[in-house]
Every structure is written in C-alpha cells, then in structure tokens.
Design a protein around this motif. Structure first.
Motif, PDB file in Angstrom:
ATOM      1  N   UNK A   1     -20.690 -29.235 -35.375  1.00 42.06           N
ATOM      2  CA  UNK A   1     -19.685 -28.593 -34.523  1.00 42.06           C
ATOM      3  C   UNK A   1     -18.716 -29.630 -33.980  1.00 42.06           C
ATOM      4  N   UNK A   2     -17.470 -29.257 -33.938  1.00 46.78           N
ATOM      5  CA  UNK A   2     -16.411 -30.141 -33.468  1.00 46.78           C
ATOM      6  C   UNK A   2     -16.527 -30.358 -31.959  1.00 46.78           C
ATOM      7  N   UNK A   3     -16.329 -31.620 -31.538  1.00 46.31           N
ATOM      8  CA  UNK A   3     -16.302 -31.986 -30.118  1.00 46.31           C
ATOM      9  C   UNK A   3     -15.014 -32.752 -29.848  1.00 46.31           C
ATOM     10  N   UNK A   4     -14.221 -32.241 -28.915  1.00 49.08           N
ATOM     11  CA  UNK A   4     -12.911 -32.805 -28.618  1.00 49.08           C
ATOM     12  C   UNK A   4     -12.911 -33.524 -27.278  1.00 49.08           C
ATOM     13  N   UNK A   5     -12.277 -34.678 -27.249  1.00 44.47           N
ATOM     14  CA  UNK A   5     -12.112 -35.438 -26.003  1.00 44.47           C
ATOM     15  C   UNK A   5     -10.867 -34.934 -25.279  1.00 44.47           C
ATOM     16  N   UNK A   6     -10.688 -35.389 -24.050  1.00 45.58           N
ATOM     17  CA  UNK A   6      -9.475 -35.046 -23.307  1.00 45.58           C
ATOM     18  C   UNK A   6      -8.232 -35.559 -24.043  1.00 45.58           C
ATOM     19  N   UNK A   7      -8.331 -36.737 -24.657  1.00 48.07           N
ATOM     20  CA  UNK A   7      -7.199 -37.282 -25.417  1.00 48.07           C
ATOM     21  C   UNK A   7      -6.872 -36.387 -26.615  1.00 48.07           C
ATOM     22  N   UNK A   8      -7.904 -35.864 -27.276  1.00 43.70           N
ATOM     23  CA  UNK A   8      -7.685 -34.932 -28.394  1.00 43.70           C
ATOM     24  C   UNK A   8      -6.945 -33.692 -27.903  1.00 43.70           C
ATOM     25  N   UNK A   9      -7.364 -33.180 -26.759  1.00 45.31           N
ATOM     26  CA  UNK A   9      -6.739 -31.977 -26.193  1.00 45.31           C
ATOM     27  C   UNK A   9      -5.281 -32.268 -25.846  1.00 45.31           C
TER      28      UNK A   9
END
Length: 141
Positions: free
Chosen positions: A46-54
């Motif tokens: 499953x994909x996990x996004x950081x605040x920077x990705x967002x």
C-alpha cells in the motif's frame, strides 16, 4: 495514517485523496507515470505518502485548471526542487518565471471566460424573471 521511521507522518492513499480532492485513480496514475511517487509502501504494497509528497500533489492540482500538461507539471516539480536548494541554478529561477508568466496568461483567460459566463447567466435570469410591466424581454442572448 501511519508513523514510520523517525516520527515521520505517512498517509495512506485514501487520506491523500481526501486531503487533495483527487481520486484514488488519479493518484495511482501519477505514481504509475512517475509524476509523484509515494515515499514508502507497506509490506502489503500500500502506498504511503509524506507531507512533502502531498505538497507536490497539491501543486499539481493547482496547475490542472490552467491546463498544464503532465510534462509541464513534471518540469515544474523539478524546478521547484531545484530553486529550493541553497545553490539554485539561475536557469531554474528563470524557467520558474516563464512558467509563472504562462500561468498568469492562462488565469487571465479563465477570468475572461468566467466574466462571459456571468453575463450569460445574468441574461438567462433576466429572461426567466417575470416582468412587472407586462413587457416581454428581448430574446437575444
């Protein structure tokens, strides 16, 4: 939501979709074409996004109404990364100004379209409102 590593907050794709207003399909597409890849994946994939990705995703979302292509979005993401560096190349800042000028032009075009749409809606409202004096409004839209 998940915490991984040194207190870094990571978001599952559903939370990112909710936060950005983009569909799961769009986020998966961005990952597949390498526009914005999640920082991590769970053991189950499953994909996990950081605040920077967002933040990168939000930048892309802001470009969409101005009809930037995916390639232009990719270019801007690279440029914003470059200009954030202490030794940012002059070329990157210049390219950023060029993109800004394009965005201003496109925004102005959108404003003009909105003004025309407002005029049209106003005319429709005039035509659909009953007149007190019994005179029919002109039918020219």
């Amino acid at each position: 939501m998940s915490d991984k590593g040194e207190g870094r907050r990571l978001l599952h794709i559903g939370a990112v979709a909710e936060r950005t207003g983009l569909s799961l399909r769009t986020l998966r597409h961005y990952d597949e074409i390498g526009l914005v890849n999640p920082s991590e994946r769970t053991e189950g994939g499953f994909r996990l996004y950081s605040d920077a990705d967002v933040e990168r995703i939000l930048l892309i979302r802001r470009m969409k109404p101005l009809d930037f292509t995916l390639e232009q979005m990719r270019e801007l993401l690279d440029i914003t990364h470059d200009v954030a560096q202490p030794d940012a190349p002059i070329e990157a800042r210049q390219k950023l100004r060029e993109i800004e000028a394009i965005a201003i032009e496109r925004r102005t075009a959108l404003e003009n379209k909105v003004a025309m749409a407002d005029e049209f809606l106003s005319r429709l409202q005039d035509l659909s409102s009953p007149r007190q004096d019994g005179v029919k409004p002109e039918t020219g839209l």
